[in-house]
Design a protein around this motif. Structure first.
Motif, mmCIF file in Angstrom:
data_model
loop_
_atom_site.group_PDB
_atom_site.id
_atom_site.type_symbol
_atom_site.label_atom_id
_atom_site.label_comp_id
_atom_site.label_asym_id
_atom_site.label_seq_id
_atom_site.Cartn_x
_atom_site.Cartn_y
_atom_site.Cartn_z
ATOM 1 N N PRO A 1 14.467 36.517 -6.128
ATOM 2 C CA PRO A 1 14.793 35.134 -5.978
ATOM 3 C C PRO A 1 13.707 34.091 -6.656
ATOM 4 O O PRO A 1 14.213 32.929 -6.980
ATOM 5 C CB PRO A 1 14.478 34.800 -4.550
ATOM 6 N N TRP B 1 23.517 25.893 -7.042
ATOM 7 C CA TRP B 1 23.862 26.978 -6.085
ATOM 8 C C TRP B 1 23.941 28.029 -6.971
ATOM 9 O O TRP B 1 24.410 28.217 -8.052
ATOM 10 C CB TRP B 1 25.241 26.749 -5.452
ATOM 11 N N LEU C 1 22.053 31.167 -2.691
ATOM 12 C CA LEU C 1 21.117 30.088 -2.509
ATOM 13 C C LEU C 1 21.306 28.843 -3.034
ATOM 14 O O LEU C 1 22.173 28.481 -4.013
ATOM 15 C CB LEU C 1 19.860 30.753 -3.161
ATOM 16 N N VAL D 1 14.796 25.296 -0.712
ATOM 17 C CA VAL D 1 15.786 26.217 -0.756
ATOM 18 C C VAL D 1 16.387 26.591 0.595
ATOM 19 O O VAL D 1 15.798 26.644 1.491
ATOM 20 C CB VAL D 1 15.135 27.296 -1.548
ATOM 21 N N SER E 1 18.935 29.184 2.098
ATOM 22 C CA SER E 1 19.468 30.774 1.920
ATOM 23 C C SER E 1 20.503 30.998 2.878
ATOM 24 O O SER E 1 20.483 30.788 4.145
ATOM 25 C CB SER E 1 18.340 31.817 2.001
ATOM 26 N N THR E 2 21.385 31.729 2.481
ATOM 27 C CA THR E 2 22.463 32.133 3.255
ATOM 28 C C THR E 2 21.915 33.401 4.115
ATOM 29 O O THR E 2 22.266 33.519 5.342
ATOM 30 C CB THR E 2 23.839 32.361 2.532
ATOM 31 N N ARG F 1 15.559 33.860 5.744
ATOM 32 C CA ARG F 1 14.696 33.230 4.383
ATOM 33 C C ARG F 1 13.401 34.410 4.403
ATOM 34 O O ARG F 1 13.049 34.492 3.353
ATOM 35 C CB ARG F 1 13.903 32.011 5.003
ATOM 36 N N LEU G 1 13.922 36.765 1.070
ATOM 37 C CA LEU G 1 13.600 36.095 -0.230
ATOM 38 C C LEU G 1 12.194 36.414 -0.684
ATOM 39 O O LEU G 1 11.869 36.455 -1.975
ATOM 40 C CB LEU G 1 13.682 34.576 -0.285
ATOM 41 N N VAL H 1 11.496 26.675 2.510
ATOM 42 C CA VAL H 1 12.568 27.618 2.303
ATOM 43 C C VAL H 1 13.252 27.866 3.585
ATOM 44 O O VAL H 1 12.527 28.223 4.553
ATOM 45 C CB VAL H 1 12.101 28.871 1.862
ATOM 46 N N ASP I 1 17.034 28.827 6.097
ATOM 47 C CA ASP I 1 18.254 29.572 6.062
ATOM 48 C C ASP I 1 19.240 28.916 6.994
ATOM 49 O O ASP I 1 18.655 28.023 7.662
ATOM 50 C CB ASP I 1 17.989 31.139 6.562
#
Length: 453
Positions: free
Chosen positions: A131, A208, A215, A226, A228-229, A232, A235, A243, A245
């Motif tokens: 990532p 995206w 991401l 960032v 995240s789906t 986190r 990553l 960062v 999620d």
């Protein structure tokens, strides 16, 4: 997916390639880029020249996008600019291709009249094994030429003509003149009809990507970050902070507020907030009824109201929160307190008008996935993945709704939901801001609760 295709909700606006001449040009370009060819006599292509039929034939949906990070493209006609981009790996790719075609349309029209144009969206990263590598992608450079090299030859001819004009003995240089004549037979008179495709570079600070589960990267903002789906922690080490999620709703809400990315739909200029809220509530009811295997009837608003009565105390929190807000909008209720932890929170927001409006609306669709209309418009990759998991009953309802309410007037629907399209310079020029109210200072529904962990 046949239902979506038949209703124009999937593979819509693709360009048909059926003439032998265009198929032959496509194969020449395909062999030039990939070393492969198709045996199909007709197929359809998107804005990048990718064909789902050819991808199926080759058993490779990424035949024009090796490693998913340097997309190649084939242009047979400038009409491709109105086509969608399939198998999206980066949200910025279609916009870049569209700008490239728009800004060079006259040249591309002339070039594609004689040959296919092939090129690549180049960046300095050739693989995304981690990532963190995604953060190295800051700029995308577009380079293109015909398969026959007309642009390169035209540039060479222009330089030879300059030599002929400036060198004292140029008119007696037989080799120079012969080379000019040979190139002119291929390119035409470049002094009257110049052939030039500039090397164009586009910045990509915010985007995206479908890599690593999905991401959202924001590198140019008041607060970078960032989202995240996936969790986190998956990553690893990232060269940017914070960062987050999707489970960290409070952090994401604060991030969006600090960057002034969002606004409540009840405060959005020109929006019929009551109508939008009712429709969101309908979508939530359909999902709740489908989960309980309740009969939707004709799924009219009257049918859905009956379902709401049947659910009673079992109504979803998302529905109840939006119902409280709807009562306030229509003047019959108190101002609701909907914090970022409330399931309805992200359903109440839309992106402010700025350069990354579509990216933020895409993120909001992922945070409020029961709003299937916004999901379809702003995040088709997630919509198709979700559609595949739905029951036949919900698929039919959603497909019929989108055909009836969206396909007939796509631009009008987008404008009604998200406002006018932002200009290319949007976001670079700050707009006058009104004096902040208490609601502005503490967030749209009240102060964000700080996570002390």
């Amino acid at each position: 997916m046949k239902r979506l295709i038949q209703k124009g909700l999937m593979f819509g606006n693709l360009v048909e390639v059926s003439s032998p001449a265009l198929v032959e040009r496509y194969n020449r370009a395909l062999a030039h880029l990939t070393g492969k060819q198709t045996k199909l006599a007709d197929f359809h292509i998107d804005v990048s020249g990718y064909s789902p039929e050819v991808g199926d034939e080759l058993g490779d949906d990424l035949y024009l996008n090796p490693n998913g990070c340097n997309r190649q493209f084939i242009l047979l006609t400038t009409a491709q600019k109105n086509a969608p981009l399939l198998n999206i790996k980066f949200s910025t790719s279609r916009g870049i291709l569209r700008q490239f075609i728009d800004q060079n349309e006259a040249q591309l029209f002339a070039l594609t009249a004689r040959d296919a144009v092939a090129g690549e969206l180049q960046n300095s990263v050739y693989e995304v094994s981690s990532p963190a590598r995604l953060l190295d992608i800051r700029q995308i450079t577009v380079e293109a030429d015909t398969i026959g090299g007309h642009v390169a030859d035209a540039g060479k001819l222009a330089r030879l003509i300059e030599r002929f004009r400036t060198e004292p003995d140029g008119w007696r240089d037989d080799l120079l003149i012969a080379e000019m004549i040979g190139l002119a037979k291929k390119t035409g008179d470049v002094t009257r009809v110049p052939i030039h495709l500039p090397r164009m570079t586009f910045e990509q600070p915010n985007f995206w990507t479908s890599h690593f589960g999905g991401l959202y990267v924001f590198q140019r903002a008041k607060l970078s970050g960032v989202i995240s789906t996936l969790p986190r922690a998956s990553l690893g080490q990232m060269p940017i902070a914070p960062v987050m999620d999707l489970t960290q709703r409070n952090h994401i809400a604060e991030f969006l507020e600090i960057n002034e990315f969002v606004e409540p739909i009840v405060k959005a200029r020109g929006m019929d907030a009551a109508a939008v809220l009712r429709q969101k509530m309908d979508f939530i009811l359909v999902d709740a009824a489908d989960a309980l295997d309740l009969d939707l009837g004709n799924a009219t608003r009257s049918d859905l109201r009956k379902i709401a009565h049947r659910l009673g105390k079992g109504l979803p929190d998302e529905f109840l929160g939006l119902a409280d807000l709807l009562r306030w909008v229509e003047g019959g209720g108190a101002w609701p307190r909907i914090t970022s932890e409330h399931p309805a929170y992200f359903y109440t927001l839309r992106a402010r008008p700025h350069a990354d409006r579509d990216l933020v609306n895409m993120l909001l669709a992922e945070l409020a996935p029961l709003d299937v209309r916004q999901l379809f418009i702003t995040h088709k990759e997630l919509f198709y993945a979700s559609y595949a998991r739905w029951s036949e009953r919900k698929r039919q309802y959603v497909a019929d709704f989108l055909e009836r309410e969206y396909v007939v007037d796509k631009q009008g629907a987008r404008a009604a939901l998200f406002g006018p399209e932002p200009g290319m310079e949007e976001g670079d020029r700050p707009e006058p801001q009104p004096t902040p109210t208490m609601a502005d200072l503490v967030g749209p529904w009240g102060a964000l609760r700080k996570d002390r962990r």
